[in-house]
Design a protein around this motif. Structure first.
Motif, PDB file in Angstrom:
ATOM      1  N   HIS A   1      -5.651   9.448  -1.361  1.00  0.00           N
ATOM      2  CA  HIS A   1      -6.049  10.629  -2.136  1.00  0.00           C
ATOM      3  C   HIS A   1      -5.343  10.629  -3.497  1.00  0.00           C
ATOM      4  CE1 HIS A   1      -7.328  14.734  -2.936  1.00  0.00           C
ATOM      5  NE2 HIS A   1      -6.084  14.999  -3.258  1.00  0.00           N
ATOM      6  N   ARG A   2      -4.042  10.330  -3.490  1.00  0.00           N
ATOM      7  CA  ARG A   2      -3.279  10.269  -4.749  1.00  0.00           C
ATOM      8  C   ARG A   2      -3.800   9.158  -5.659  1.00  0.00           C
ATOM      9  NH1 ARG A   2       2.706  10.842  -2.145  1.00  0.00           N
ATOM     10  NH2 ARG A   2       2.538  13.038  -1.585  1.00  0.00           N
ATOM     11  N   LEU A   3      -4.090   8.011  -5.071  1.00  0.00           N
ATOM     12  CA  LEU A   3      -4.618   6.893  -5.865  1.00  0.00           C
ATOM     13  C   LEU A   3      -5.985   7.253  -6.451  1.00  0.00           C
ATOM     14  CD1 LEU A   3      -3.577   3.918  -3.553  1.00  0.00           C
ATOM     15  CD2 LEU A   3      -2.586   4.521  -5.776  1.00  0.00           C
ATOM     16  N   HIS A   4      -6.767   7.990  -5.707  1.00  0.00           N
ATOM     17  CA  HIS A   4      -8.065   8.453  -6.201  1.00  0.00           C
ATOM     18  C   HIS A   4      -7.870   9.417  -7.370  1.00  0.00           C
ATOM     19  CE1 HIS A   4     -11.717  11.040  -6.118  1.00  0.00           C
ATOM     20  NE2 HIS A   4     -12.288   9.856  -6.119  1.00  0.00           N
ATOM     21  N   GLU A   5      -6.927  10.340  -7.240  1.00  0.00           N
ATOM     22  CA  GLU A   5      -6.642  11.287  -8.318  1.00  0.00           C
ATOM     23  C   GLU A   5      -6.169  10.575  -9.586  1.00  0.00           C
ATOM     24  OE1 GLU A   5      -3.805  14.057  -6.698  1.00  0.00           O
ATOM     25  OE2 GLU A   5      -5.402  15.507  -6.261  1.00  0.00           O
ATOM     26  N   LYS A   6      -5.461   9.469  -9.416  1.00  0.00           N
ATOM     27  CA  LYS A   6      -4.958   8.695 -10.554  1.00  0.00           C
ATOM     28  C   LYS A   6      -6.020   7.765 -11.138  1.00  0.00           C
ATOM     29  CE  LYS A   6      -0.147   8.650  -9.033  1.00  0.00           C
ATOM     30  NZ  LYS A   6       1.010   7.800  -8.683  1.00  0.00           N
ATOM     31  N   GLY A   7      -7.171   7.686 -10.487  1.00  0.00           N
ATOM     32  CA  GLY A   7      -8.249   6.838 -10.975  1.00  0.00           C
ATOM     33  C   GLY A   7      -8.089   5.369 -10.631  1.00  0.00           C
ATOM     34  N   LEU A   8      -7.229   5.072  -9.645  1.00  0.00           N
ATOM     35  CA  LEU A   8      -6.978   3.682  -9.277  1.00  0.00           C
ATOM     36  C   LEU A   8      -7.906   3.188  -8.177  1.00  0.00           C
ATOM     37  CD1 LEU A   8      -3.077   3.782  -9.388  1.00  0.00           C
ATOM     38  CD2 LEU A   8      -4.661   2.998 -11.151  1.00  0.00           C
ATOM     39  N   VAL A   9      -8.493   4.118  -7.413  1.00  0.00           N
ATOM     40  CA  VAL A   9      -9.499   3.774  -6.415  1.00  0.00           C
ATOM     41  C   VAL A   9     -10.656   4.756  -6.539  1.00  0.00           C
ATOM     42  CG1 VAL A   9      -7.835   2.805  -4.757  1.00  0.00           C
ATOM     43  CG2 VAL A   9      -8.522   5.203  -4.549  1.00  0.00           C
ATOM     44  N   THR A  10     -11.822   4.307  -6.111  1.00  0.00           N
ATOM     45  CA  THR A  10     -12.974   5.201  -5.993  1.00  0.00           C
ATOM     46  C   THR A  10     -13.246   5.359  -4.509  1.00  0.00           C
ATOM     47  OG1 THR A  10     -14.543   3.359  -6.088  1.00  0.00           O
ATOM     48  CG2 THR A  10     -13.984   4.446  -8.181  1.00  0.00           C
ATOM     49  N   ARG A  11     -14.024   6.358  -4.157  1.00  0.00           N
ATOM     50  CA  ARG A  11     -14.339   6.542  -2.744  1.00  0.00           C
ATOM     51  C   ARG A  11     -15.762   7.041  -2.597  1.00  0.00           C
ATOM     52  NH1 ARG A  11     -10.502  11.814  -1.671  1.00  0.00           N
ATOM     53  NH2 ARG A  11     -11.870  13.310  -2.697  1.00  0.00           N
ATOM     54  N   THR A  12     -16.359   6.622  -1.486  1.00  0.00           N
ATOM     55  CA  THR A  12     -17.691   7.106  -1.141  1.00  0.00           C
ATOM     56  C   THR A  12     -17.645   7.587   0.299  1.00  0.00           C
ATOM     57  OG1 THR A  12     -18.344   4.848  -0.539  1.00  0.00           O
ATOM     58  CG2 THR A  12     -18.953   5.599  -2.737  1.00  0.00           C
ATOM     59  N   ARG A  13     -18.377   8.626   0.568  1.00  0.00           N
ATOM     60  CA  ARG A  13     -18.415   9.204   1.909  1.00  0.00           C
ATOM     61  C   ARG A  13     -19.144   8.241   2.841  1.00  0.00           C
ATOM     62  NH1 ARG A  13     -15.869  13.249   4.545  1.00  0.00           N
ATOM     63  NH2 ARG A  13     -16.028  14.744   2.861  1.00  0.00           N
ATOM     64  N   ALA A  14     -18.540   7.992   3.991  1.00  0.00           N
ATOM     65  CA  ALA A  14     -19.143   7.146   5.024  1.00  0.00           C
ATOM     66  C   ALA A  14     -19.028   7.910   6.335  1.00  0.00           C
ATOM     67  CB  ALA A  14     -18.437   5.800   5.105  1.00  0.00           C
ATOM     68  N   GLY A  15     -19.990   8.779   6.590  1.00  0.00           N
ATOM     69  CA  GLY A  15     -19.916   9.642   7.773  1.00  0.00           C
ATOM     70  C   GLY A  15     -18.866  10.713   7.556  1.00  0.00           C
ATOM     71  N   ARG A  16     -17.924  10.806   8.475  1.00  0.00           N
ATOM     72  CA  ARG A  16     -16.849  11.796   8.358  1.00  0.00           C
ATOM     73  C   ARG A  16     -15.671  11.279   7.542  1.00  0.00           C
ATOM     74  NH1 ARG A  16     -15.178  13.392  14.139  1.00  0.00           N
ATOM     75  NH2 ARG A  16     -13.584  14.400  12.888  1.00  0.00           N
ATOM     76  N   HIS A  17     -15.694  10.023   7.155  1.00  0.00           N
ATOM     77  CA  HIS A  17     -14.565   9.407   6.470  1.00  0.00           C
ATOM     78  C   HIS A  17     -14.991   8.894   5.094  1.00  0.00           C
ATOM     79  CE1 HIS A  17     -12.423   9.636  10.264  1.00  0.00           C
ATOM     80  NE2 HIS A  17     -13.503   9.136  10.844  1.00  0.00           N
ATOM     81  N   TYR A  18     -14.022   8.363   4.376  1.00  0.00           N
ATOM     82  CA  TYR A  18     -14.297   7.755   3.075  1.00  0.00           C
ATOM     83  C   TYR A  18     -14.126   6.244   3.158  1.00  0.00           C
ATOM     84  CZ  TYR A  18     -14.197  12.263   0.670  1.00  0.00           C
ATOM     85  OH  TYR A  18     -14.481  13.537   0.237  1.00  0.00           O
ATOM     86  N   HIS A  19     -14.836   5.572   2.295  1.00  0.00           N
ATOM     87  CA  HIS A  19     -14.688   4.133   2.093  1.00  0.00           C
ATOM     88  C   HIS A  19     -14.106   3.983   0.686  1.00  0.00           C
ATOM     89  CE1 HIS A  19     -15.723   0.037   3.331  1.00  0.00           C
ATOM     90  NE2 HIS A  19     -15.800  -0.195   2.048  1.00  0.00           N
ATOM     91  N   TYR A  20     -12.963   3.323   0.564  1.00  0.00           N
ATOM     92  CA  TYR A  20     -12.251   3.212  -0.710  1.00  0.00           C
ATOM     93  C   TYR A  20     -12.473   1.854  -1.349  1.00  0.00           C
ATOM     94  CZ  TYR A  20      -9.971   7.496   0.656  1.00  0.00           C
ATOM     95  OH  TYR A  20      -9.724   8.799   1.015  1.00  0.00           O
ATOM     96  N   ARG A  21     -12.508   1.857  -2.673  1.00  0.00           N
ATOM     97  CA  ARG A  21     -12.728   0.624  -3.446  1.00  0.00           C
ATOM     98  C   ARG A  21     -11.766   0.620  -4.630  1.00  0.00           C
ATOM     99  NH1 ARG A  21     -16.766  -2.648  -3.019  1.00  0.00           N
ATOM    100  NH2 ARG A  21     -18.032  -1.152  -1.891  1.00  0.00           N
TER     101      ARG A  21
END
Length: 126
Positions: free
Chosen positions: A53-73
């Protein structure tokens, strides 16, 4: 409310760096559970989720919803992040030459060979 993306310039914490390295090792894309299995000491799922979540906020990872969870890139080049961290450490050292000397002495033979080739540049590879 949009968050300030310039926060990504702050130094990364150790676990953040490990999560990014694990994500890169998994081809740059993974679910939280895959990362938990990949990390040393198998930190709690919730801990890894918080880091992501912190890495996403910093713009270092993106995420897409995959069911109930996220898939991070990965959203950045891992080698650039690590190089920035190394440079930041050198910049704050009272004696950066000693730090570099100690670092170079810890390189494996293969790593030292690669470093020599990079330092010599294209003209040294003839």
């Amino acid at each position: 409310m949009a968050r300030n993306r310039n926060r990504s310039r702050r130094p990364l914490g150790q676990l953040e760096a490990e999560v990014l390295a694990a994500l890169a090792g998994l081809g740059g894309s993974a679910r939280t559970a895959e990362l938990v299995e990949r990390l040393d000491g198998e930190p709690a799922y919730t801990t890894v989720n918080t880091i992501l979540h912190r890495l996403h906020e910093k713009g270092l990872v993106t995420r897409t919803r995959a069911g109930r969870h996220y898939h991070y890139r990965l959203a950045v080049d891992e080698s650039a992040l690590v190089a920035d961290r190394m440079h930041e450490h050198l910049r704050h050292a009272s004696d950066p030459v000693s730090v570099l000397n100690r670092f170079v002495r810890t390189l494996t033979t293969e790593e030292a060979r690669h470093l020599r080739a990079m330092l010599e540049g294209p003209e040294g590879r003839e």
